[in-house]
Design an enzyme around this catalytic site. Sequence first.
Site, PDB file in Angstrom:
ATOM      1  N   CYS A  11       0.869  -1.177   0.000  1.00  0.00           N
ATOM      2  CA  CYS A  11       0.000   0.000   0.000  1.00  0.00           C
ATOM      3  C   CYS A  11       0.912   1.235   0.000  1.00  0.00           C
ATOM      4  CB  CYS A  11      -0.990  -0.017   1.167  1.00  0.00           C
ATOM      5  SG  CYS A  11      -0.285   0.136   2.818  1.00  0.00           S
ATOM      6  N   ASN A  14       2.296   1.562   4.438  1.00  0.00           N
ATOM      7  CA  ASN A  14       2.565   0.294   5.114  1.00  0.00           C
ATOM      8  C   ASN A  14       2.246   0.313   6.606  1.00  0.00           C
ATOM      9  OD1 ASN A  14       5.358  -1.908   5.774  1.00  0.00           O
ATOM     10  ND2 ASN A  14       3.355  -2.496   5.037  1.00  0.00           N
ATOM     11  N   CYS A  16      -1.486   0.576   7.426  1.00  0.00           N
ATOM     12  CA  CYS A  16      -2.925   0.274   7.531  1.00  0.00           C
ATOM     13  C   CYS A  16      -3.292  -0.976   6.737  1.00  0.00           C
ATOM     14  CB  CYS A  16      -3.777   1.452   7.053  1.00  0.00           C
ATOM     15  SG  CYS A  16      -3.592   2.966   8.023  1.00  0.00           S
ATOM     16  N   ARG A  17      -3.479  -0.822   5.435  1.00  0.00           N
ATOM     17  CA  ARG A  17      -4.030  -1.901   4.609  1.00  0.00           C
ATOM     18  C   ARG A  17      -3.085  -3.077   4.427  1.00  0.00           C
ATOM     19  NH1 ARG A  17      -5.332   1.783  -0.446  1.00  0.00           N
ATOM     20  NH2 ARG A  17      -3.442   2.744   0.337  1.00  0.00           N
ATOM     21  N   SER A  18      -1.859  -2.811   3.996  1.00  0.00           N
ATOM     22  CA  SER A  18      -0.968  -3.940   3.689  1.00  0.00           C
ATOM     23  C   SER A  18      -0.558  -4.741   4.920  1.00  0.00           C
ATOM     24  CB  SER A  18       0.246  -3.493   2.865  1.00  0.00           C
ATOM     25  OG  SER A  18       0.998  -2.503   3.523  1.00  0.00           O
ATOM     26  N   ASP A 131      -8.011   3.295   1.425  1.00  0.00           N
ATOM     27  CA  ASP A 131      -7.151   3.617   2.562  1.00  0.00           C
ATOM     28  C   ASP A 131      -8.014   4.147   3.712  1.00  0.00           C
ATOM     29  OD1 ASP A 131      -5.150   4.387   4.294  1.00  0.00           O
ATOM     30  OD2 ASP A 131      -4.019   5.505   2.788  1.00  0.00           O
TER      31      ASP A 131
END
Length: 161
Positions: A11, A14, A16-18, A131
Site C-alpha cells: 500500500c 505500510n 494500515c491496509r498492507s 485507505d
Amino acid sequence: MSESKSILFVCLGNICRSPMAEAILANTLKSTRHVVDSCGTASYHRGESPDSRTVSTLTKYGIKTGHKARQLKKSDFEKFDYLICMDENNLRNIRDMGKRWGVEQNTIAIKVKMFGHWRPENGAFGEVVEDPYYGDITDFKRCYDQCNLFCKEFVTQENLL
C-alpha cells in the site's frame, strides 16, 4: 499440498491496509512454508508499527502483528511470487518503480496484481481496498472485512492450503 509461495502486500505507507492483509493471510495460512510480508511505496512510516486502529481491529479478531513498516525495494521483485497492491495508485507506483529499477516488463505483468483481482465472482466490495487512514474505526472494520474476504479467495484460487 501446493508449493511454497511468497506474497508481498503493498500500500502507500505500510501502516494500515498492507500490514492488515499480511497479518490476516499469515493467520489464515498458519504455515511457515509460505512467506507473507508487506511494504509501502512511500517511506513516510519506515520502521513504525501499524496504525493503532489496524492493530485494534486485528486484535478484535484474535490476530496479532509484529510488523514494522518498510518501503518497496528492487529485490522484492525477485524475492516474491506475488506483489499485491491495494489501489490503482499503488499499482502505478509499483510498476513505475519496477521500470526505473530495470525490472523486466513481463515480470511486472505476471507478479503485480490488484488485491481485488481475487475478489469473489459476485464482485463483493469491488476491486479497490480504500485507505482507511483518514477515516474512523468503521473504515478499518471495512478494510478488515475486505482483506479477510480477498485473502480467503486468494488462498482458494491460488490453492495455497
